[in-house]
Design a protein around this motif. Structure first.
Motif, PDB file in Angstrom:
ATOM      1  N   GLY A  66       0.800  -1.210   0.000  1.00 36.76           N
ATOM      2  CA  GLY A  66       0.000   0.000   0.000  1.00 36.76           C
ATOM      3  C   GLY A  66       0.830   1.256   0.000  1.00 36.76           C
ATOM      4  N   GLN A  67       0.134   2.368   0.199  1.00 33.34           N
ATOM      5  CA  GLN A  67       0.778   3.673   0.219  1.00 33.34           C
ATOM      6  C   GLN A  67       0.035   4.580   1.188  1.00 33.34           C
ATOM      7  OE1 GLN A  67       0.760   5.785  -3.534  1.00 33.34           O
ATOM      8  NE2 GLN A  67       2.497   7.032  -2.914  1.00 33.34           N
ATOM      9  N   VAL A  68       0.795   5.350   1.947  1.00 35.87           N
ATOM     10  CA  VAL A  68       0.239   6.361   2.838  1.00 35.87           C
ATOM     11  C   VAL A  68       0.229   7.668   2.056  1.00 35.87           C
ATOM     12  CG1 VAL A  68       0.475   7.559   5.039  1.00 35.87           C
ATOM     13  CG2 VAL A  68       1.157   5.158   4.859  1.00 35.87           C
ATOM     14  N   ILE A  69      -0.932   8.315   2.015  1.00 37.00           N
ATOM     15  CA  ILE A  69      -1.082   9.543   1.239  1.00 37.00           C
ATOM     16  C   ILE A  69      -1.385  10.676   2.210  1.00 37.00           C
ATOM     17  CG2 ILE A  69      -2.363  10.673  -0.614  1.00 37.00           C
ATOM     18  CD1 ILE A  69      -3.148   7.720  -1.461  1.00 37.00           C
ATOM     19  N   GLY A  70      -0.426  11.557   2.381  1.00 36.97           N
ATOM     20  CA  GLY A  70      -0.597  12.676   3.294  1.00 36.97           C
ATOM     21  C   GLY A  70       0.740  13.300   3.645  1.00 36.97           C
ATOM     22  N   GLU A  71       0.705  14.269   4.528  1.00 36.15           N
ATOM     23  CA  GLU A  71       1.908  14.973   4.968  1.00 36.15           C
ATOM     24  C   GLU A  71       2.524  14.287   6.180  1.00 36.15           C
ATOM     25  OE1 GLU A  71       3.184  17.737   3.434  1.00 36.15           O
ATOM     26  OE2 GLU A  71       1.628  17.455   1.922  1.00 36.15           O
ATOM     27  N   GLY A  72       3.807  14.455   6.358  1.00 34.31           N
ATOM     28  CA  GLY A  72       4.485  13.980   7.562  1.00 34.31           C
ATOM     29  C   GLY A  72       4.609  12.478   7.670  1.00 34.31           C
ATOM     30  N   CYS A  73       4.806  11.799   6.560  1.00 34.29           N
ATOM     31  CA  CYS A  73       4.878  10.340   6.562  1.00 34.29           C
ATOM     32  C   CYS A  73       6.310   9.812   6.632  1.00 34.29           C
ATOM     33  CB  CYS A  73       4.193   9.778   5.322  1.00 34.29           C
ATOM     34  SG  CYS A  73       2.473  10.252   5.182  1.00 34.29           S
TER      35      CYS A  73
END
Length: 127
Positions: A66-73
């Motif tokens: 998967g992938q995390v979509i957002g800021e500060g990852c």
């Protein structure tokens, strides 16, 4: 923990993710023939961050990517745990991950980042 340390730590926010899309429950698009796909796609939302998951079956085991979509990852990692075992992976430079194969079953998934922990307490992986 050294309570006198001058190092500042950000408070950890914990959010339980909400399932907003599941390809297994989506009907076929109008005018498109139903095609069997070997993978399942899901999208979870946790505040301002989204988590896209893909589950594929290989040799009677489930591979979760998967992938995390957002800021500060940055510096994030993912952990899956359940009756079938526990494994983890680190997010790459575009916040993607692939976990080692696990047997089908019920799991919990946790994504930990610097100041945010996203939890999916009930994730069913099927063959």
């Amino acid at each position: 923990i050294n309570i006198f340390s001058k190092e500042k730590r950000l408070p950890l926010r914990r959010i339980v993710a909400l399932l907003t899309f599941d390809s297994r429950k989506a009907g076929p698009a109008f005018g498109v023939r139903s095609l069997s796909t070997p993978s399942r796609q899901m999208l979870y939302t946790a505040g301002e961050t989204d988590l896209e998951l893909r589950i594929t079956v290989q040799n009677d085991e489930c591979v979760l990517a998967g992938q995390v979509i957002g800021e500060g990852c940055a510096e994030g990692h993912v952990e899956i745990s359940g009756a079938g075992g526990r494994s983890e992976a680190t997010l790459n430079d575009v916040y993607e991950f692939t976990l080692p194969p696990v047997p089908a079953g019920h799991y919990s998934l946790t994504v930990r980042m610097l100041d945010l922990q996203i939890e999916i307490p009930e994730l069913e992986l099927k063959v």
